[in-house]
Design an enzyme around this catalytic site. Structure first.
Site, mmCIF file in Angstrom:
data_model
loop_
_atom_site.group_PDB
_atom_site.id
_atom_site.type_symbol
_atom_site.label_atom_id
_atom_site.label_comp_id
_atom_site.label_asym_id
_atom_site.label_seq_id
_atom_site.Cartn_x
_atom_site.Cartn_y
_atom_site.Cartn_z
ATOM 1 N N CYS A 112 -7.166 2.708 3.579
ATOM 2 C CA CYS A 112 -6.489 1.563 4.204
ATOM 3 C C CYS A 112 -5.637 2.010 5.401
ATOM 4 O O CYS A 112 -6.177 2.302 6.448
ATOM 5 C CB CYS A 112 -5.675 0.789 3.171
ATOM 6 S SG CYS A 112 -5.201 -0.846 3.756
ATOM 7 N N HIS A 220 -9.810 -0.314 -1.054
ATOM 8 C CA HIS A 220 -8.912 0.401 -1.964
ATOM 9 C C HIS A 220 -9.663 0.946 -3.185
ATOM 10 O O HIS A 220 -9.627 0.334 -4.265
ATOM 11 C CB HIS A 220 -7.774 -0.520 -2.409
ATOM 12 C CG HIS A 220 -6.772 -0.783 -1.343
ATOM 13 N ND1 HIS A 220 -5.636 -0.022 -1.189
ATOM 14 C CD2 HIS A 220 -6.761 -1.712 -0.350
ATOM 15 C CE1 HIS A 220 -4.950 -0.479 -0.143
ATOM 16 N NE2 HIS A 220 -5.612 -1.500 0.378
ATOM 17 N N GLU A 222 -8.803 3.369 -4.975
ATOM 18 C CA GLU A 222 -7.862 3.878 -5.981
ATOM 19 C C GLU A 222 -7.564 2.846 -7.070
ATOM 20 O O GLU A 222 -7.145 3.209 -8.173
ATOM 21 C CB GLU A 222 -6.565 4.335 -5.306
ATOM 22 C CG GLU A 222 -5.565 3.255 -4.954
ATOM 23 C CD GLU A 222 -5.948 2.382 -3.777
ATOM 24 O OE1 GLU A 222 -5.237 1.380 -3.513
ATOM 25 O OE2 GLU A 222 -6.950 2.685 -3.095
#
Length: 252
Positions: A112, A220, A222
Protein backbone atom coordinates in the site's frame (compact mmCIF):
# COMPACT_ATOMS: atom_id res chain seq x y z
CA UNK A 1 19.31 -17.00 16.10
CA UNK A 2 18.12 -18.64 12.88
CA UNK A 3 15.24 -16.32 11.97
CA UNK A 4 15.78 -13.64 9.37
CA UNK A 5 15.52 -10.11 10.79
CA UNK A 6 12.91 -8.05 8.93
CA UNK A 7 12.96 -4.29 9.42
CA UNK A 8 9.63 -2.43 9.37
CA UNK A 9 9.71 1.40 9.26
CA UNK A 10 7.32 3.12 11.65
CA UNK A 11 4.80 5.89 11.21
CA UNK A 12 5.27 8.93 13.40
CA UNK A 13 1.79 9.63 14.75
CA UNK A 14 0.21 11.59 17.53
CA UNK A 15 -1.43 9.62 20.31
CA UNK A 16 -2.95 12.13 22.66
CA UNK A 17 -0.53 15.02 22.99
CA UNK A 18 2.66 13.14 22.18
CA UNK A 19 4.25 11.63 19.04
CA UNK A 20 4.73 7.85 18.90
CA UNK A 21 6.58 5.58 16.48
CA UNK A 22 4.03 2.94 15.50
CA UNK A 23 3.37 0.05 13.08
CA UNK A 24 0.08 -1.76 12.60
CA UNK A 25 -0.01 -5.14 14.32
CA UNK A 26 -1.09 -6.95 11.14
CA UNK A 27 2.18 -6.08 9.39
CA UNK A 28 4.25 -7.28 12.33
CA UNK A 29 2.21 -10.49 12.50
CA UNK A 30 2.63 -11.14 8.78
CA UNK A 31 6.40 -10.53 8.91
CA UNK A 32 6.64 -13.04 11.76
CA UNK A 33 4.05 -15.63 10.78
CA UNK A 34 3.78 -15.21 7.02
CA UNK A 35 7.45 -14.59 6.23
CA UNK A 36 8.82 -16.48 9.24
CA UNK A 37 11.01 -13.58 10.30
CA UNK A 38 11.86 -11.64 13.44
CA UNK A 39 10.33 -8.16 13.05
CA UNK A 40 12.48 -5.18 14.01
CA UNK A 41 10.75 -1.80 14.09
CA UNK A 42 12.73 1.07 12.54
CA UNK A 43 11.94 4.50 14.04
CA UNK A 44 11.22 7.23 11.52
CA UNK A 45 13.93 9.68 12.50
CA UNK A 46 14.96 10.74 9.02
CA UNK A 47 18.62 10.10 9.87
CA UNK A 48 20.44 8.46 6.95
CA UNK A 49 23.51 7.59 9.03
CA UNK A 50 21.36 5.64 11.48
CA UNK A 51 19.59 3.93 8.60
CA UNK A 52 22.87 2.75 7.11
CA UNK A 53 23.93 1.38 10.49
CA UNK A 54 20.58 -0.39 10.85
CA UNK A 55 20.87 -2.03 7.43
CA UNK A 56 23.87 -4.01 8.62
CA UNK A 57 21.55 -5.95 10.95
CA UNK A 58 18.71 -6.63 8.48
CA UNK A 59 17.86 -9.55 6.22
CA UNK A 60 14.79 -7.92 4.71
CA UNK A 61 12.64 -4.77 4.80
CA UNK A 62 8.85 -4.61 4.81
CA UNK A 63 7.34 -1.21 3.98
CA UNK A 64 3.86 -1.20 5.55
CA UNK A 65 0.70 0.66 4.67
CA UNK A 66 -0.42 3.75 6.56
CA UNK A 67 -3.30 6.25 6.70
CA UNK A 68 -0.84 8.96 5.63
CA UNK A 69 0.14 9.91 2.07
CA UNK A 70 3.58 10.59 0.61
CA UNK A 71 3.97 14.35 0.37
CA UNK A 72 3.46 15.27 -3.32
CA UNK A 73 6.53 17.49 -3.60
CA UNK A 74 8.57 14.26 -3.65
CA UNK A 75 7.15 13.40 -7.08
CA UNK A 76 6.38 16.86 -8.48
CA UNK A 77 2.67 16.65 -7.71
CA UNK A 78 0.27 19.47 -6.93
CA UNK A 79 -0.11 20.54 -3.31
CA UNK A 80 -2.37 18.27 -1.27
CA UNK A 81 -5.88 19.26 -0.37
CA UNK A 82 -6.53 20.57 3.10
CA UNK A 83 -6.93 17.85 5.69
CA UNK A 84 -4.69 15.32 3.91
CA UNK A 85 -2.67 13.32 6.40
CA UNK A 86 1.10 13.37 5.84
CA UNK A 87 4.07 11.95 7.71
CA UNK A 88 7.20 13.93 6.72
CA UNK A 89 9.45 11.94 9.05
CA UNK A 90 8.37 8.68 7.47
CA UNK A 91 9.01 10.13 4.00
CA UNK A 92 12.45 11.27 5.15
CA UNK A 93 13.13 7.75 6.40
CA UNK A 94 11.62 5.42 3.81
CA UNK A 95 12.51 7.21 0.57
CA UNK A 96 16.30 7.12 1.20
CA UNK A 97 15.96 3.71 2.88
CA UNK A 98 14.47 2.21 -0.28
CA UNK A 99 17.45 3.29 -2.35
CA UNK A 100 19.89 1.99 0.30
CA UNK A 101 18.10 -1.37 0.50
CA UNK A 102 18.18 -1.87 -3.26
CA UNK A 103 21.84 -0.83 -3.43
CA UNK A 104 22.70 -3.33 -0.68
CA UNK A 105 20.73 -6.19 -2.27
CA UNK A 106 18.42 -6.63 0.74
CA UNK A 107 15.00 -8.19 0.04
CA UNK A 108 12.24 -5.58 -0.07
CA UNK A 109 8.45 -5.93 0.10
CA UNK A 110 6.15 -2.90 -0.17
CA UNK A 111 2.46 -2.83 0.77
CA UNK A 112 0.00 0.00 0.00
CA UNK A 113 1.89 3.15 1.12
CA UNK A 114 5.08 1.11 0.79
CA UNK A 115 4.08 0.30 -2.81
CA UNK A 116 3.64 4.02 -3.49
CA UNK A 117 6.88 4.92 -1.70
CA UNK A 118 9.03 2.63 -3.84
CA UNK A 119 7.53 4.11 -6.99
CA UNK A 120 8.23 7.65 -5.77
CA UNK A 121 11.74 6.83 -4.52
CA UNK A 122 12.65 5.50 -7.97
CA UNK A 123 11.22 8.43 -9.92
CA UNK A 124 7.57 7.58 -10.49
CA UNK A 125 4.42 9.65 -9.93
CA UNK A 126 1.15 9.14 -8.06
CA UNK A 127 -2.51 9.99 -8.53
CA UNK A 128 -3.66 11.65 -5.32
CA UNK A 129 -7.35 10.84 -5.95
CA UNK A 130 -7.68 7.78 -8.15
CA UNK A 131 -11.49 7.87 -8.06
CA UNK A 132 -11.47 11.25 -9.82
CA UNK A 133 -9.42 10.07 -12.81
CA UNK A 134 -11.39 9.35 -16.01
CA UNK A 135 -11.69 5.63 -16.61
CA UNK A 136 -10.50 4.60 -13.13
CA UNK A 137 -12.80 3.11 -10.51
CA UNK A 138 -13.12 4.09 -6.86
CA UNK A 139 -10.48 2.02 -5.02
CA UNK A 140 -11.30 3.28 -1.54
CA UNK A 141 -12.51 0.93 1.18
CA UNK A 142 -16.18 0.35 1.88
CA UNK A 143 -17.65 2.73 4.44
CA UNK A 144 -18.25 0.36 7.31
CA UNK A 145 -17.53 -0.07 10.98
CA UNK A 146 -16.88 -3.76 10.29
CA UNK A 147 -13.15 -4.18 9.66
CA UNK A 148 -13.70 -7.55 7.96
CA UNK A 149 -15.99 -5.85 5.46
CA UNK A 150 -13.40 -3.12 4.84
CA UNK A 151 -10.73 -5.72 4.02
CA UNK A 152 -13.00 -8.04 2.05
CA UNK A 153 -12.05 -8.83 -1.58
CA UNK A 154 -13.20 -5.96 -3.76
CA UNK A 155 -12.01 -6.36 -7.35
CA UNK A 156 -10.08 -8.60 -9.72
CA UNK A 157 -6.44 -8.20 -10.69
CA UNK A 158 -4.81 -9.84 -13.69
CA UNK A 159 -1.25 -11.12 -13.30
CA UNK A 160 1.40 -10.44 -15.93
CA UNK A 161 1.98 -13.52 -18.08
CA UNK A 162 5.13 -15.29 -16.96
CA UNK A 163 5.52 -12.88 -14.04
CA UNK A 164 6.29 -13.59 -10.42
CA UNK A 165 2.68 -13.79 -9.21
CA UNK A 166 1.86 -16.32 -11.90
CA UNK A 167 4.98 -18.32 -11.00
CA UNK A 168 4.21 -18.29 -7.26
CA UNK A 169 0.53 -19.19 -7.57
CA UNK A 170 0.09 -20.97 -10.90
CA UNK A 171 -2.84 -18.58 -11.51
CA UNK A 172 -3.45 -15.75 -13.97
CA UNK A 173 -5.30 -13.51 -11.53
CA UNK A 174 -7.03 -13.14 -8.19
CA UNK A 175 -9.60 -11.12 -6.30
CA UNK A 176 -8.03 -8.65 -3.84
CA UNK A 177 -9.08 -6.05 -1.28
CA UNK A 178 -8.88 -2.33 -2.02
CA UNK A 179 -8.34 0.41 0.58
CA UNK A 180 -6.48 3.20 -1.19
CA UNK A 181 -7.13 6.61 -2.68
CA UNK A 182 -3.68 7.21 -4.14
CA UNK A 183 -2.33 5.06 -6.96
CA UNK A 184 0.26 4.82 -9.70
CA UNK A 185 0.09 7.65 -12.22
CA UNK A 186 3.44 6.91 -13.84
CA UNK A 187 5.43 3.79 -13.07
CA UNK A 188 9.09 4.48 -12.26
CA UNK A 189 11.47 3.48 -15.09
CA UNK A 190 13.08 0.69 -13.02
CA UNK A 191 9.75 -1.06 -12.32
CA UNK A 192 7.84 -3.72 -14.27
CA UNK A 193 4.13 -4.14 -13.66
CA UNK A 194 3.14 -7.55 -12.27
CA UNK A 195 -0.63 -7.05 -11.92
CA UNK A 196 -3.33 -4.65 -13.09
CA UNK A 197 -6.84 -3.95 -11.84
CA UNK A 198 -9.77 -4.21 -14.25
CA UNK A 199 -9.53 -0.46 -14.92
CA UNK A 200 -5.84 -0.72 -15.87
CA UNK A 201 -4.38 0.66 -12.62
CA UNK A 202 -1.06 -0.98 -11.67
CA UNK A 203 -1.63 -3.13 -8.57
CA UNK A 204 1.73 -4.92 -8.27
CA UNK A 205 5.25 -4.53 -9.64
CA UNK A 206 8.78 -5.80 -9.27
CA UNK A 207 12.03 -3.85 -9.38
CA UNK A 208 13.69 -4.85 -12.63
CA UNK A 209 17.30 -6.05 -12.33
CA UNK A 210 17.23 -5.90 -8.52
CA UNK A 211 19.96 -7.90 -6.77
CA UNK A 212 17.37 -9.57 -4.51
CA UNK A 213 13.61 -9.91 -4.04
CA UNK A 214 12.08 -6.45 -4.62
CA UNK A 215 8.32 -6.54 -5.02
CA UNK A 216 5.29 -4.49 -4.00
CA UNK A 217 1.50 -4.64 -4.05
CA UNK A 218 -1.17 -1.98 -3.73
CA UNK A 219 -3.60 -4.24 -1.83
CA UNK A 220 -3.23 -5.65 1.69
CA UNK A 221 -1.95 -9.25 1.71
CA UNK A 222 -1.12 -8.97 5.41
CA UNK A 223 -4.82 -8.99 6.34
CA UNK A 224 -5.57 -12.54 7.63
CA UNK A 225 -2.71 -13.77 5.45
CA UNK A 226 -3.06 -17.31 6.77
CA UNK A 227 -6.48 -17.65 5.06
CA UNK A 228 -5.38 -16.42 1.63
CA UNK A 229 -3.23 -18.54 -0.73
CA UNK A 230 -2.06 -15.46 -2.67
CA UNK A 231 -0.96 -13.73 0.54
CA UNK A 232 0.81 -16.88 1.68
CA UNK A 233 2.64 -17.08 -1.66
CA UNK A 234 3.81 -13.44 -1.44
CA UNK A 235 5.02 -13.65 2.15
CA UNK A 236 6.47 -17.10 1.53
CA UNK A 237 8.61 -15.84 -1.36
CA UNK A 238 9.68 -12.80 0.65
CA UNK A 239 10.57 -14.93 3.69
CA UNK A 240 12.59 -17.33 1.56
CA UNK A 241 14.59 -14.43 0.12
CA UNK A 242 15.19 -13.02 3.62
CA UNK A 243 16.44 -16.38 4.89
CA UNK A 244 18.77 -16.69 1.91
CA UNK A 245 20.11 -13.23 2.68
CA UNK A 246 20.65 -14.20 6.32
CA UNK A 247 22.49 -17.39 5.33
CA UNK A 248 24.86 -15.39 3.16
CA UNK A 249 25.31 -12.71 5.81
CA UNK A 250 26.10 -15.19 8.58
CA UNK A 251 28.49 -17.03 6.32
CA UNK A 252 30.49 -13.88 5.57
Amino acid sequence: MTQAIIGIPCDLKMIGLLPFHAVGDKYIAAAAGGAGGLPLLIPSLGDEALLRATLATLDGVLLPGSPSNVEPHHYGGAASRGGTLHDPKRDATTLPLIRMVLEAGIPLLGICRGFQEINVALGGELHQHVQEQPGLRDHREAESEDVAEMYAPSHEVTFAGGGLLEQWTGQRGARVNSLHQQGIKRLAPALDAEAHAEDGLVEAYRVRDAQAFAFAVQWHPEWRYWENPLSQAIFGAFGEACRARRARRIGE
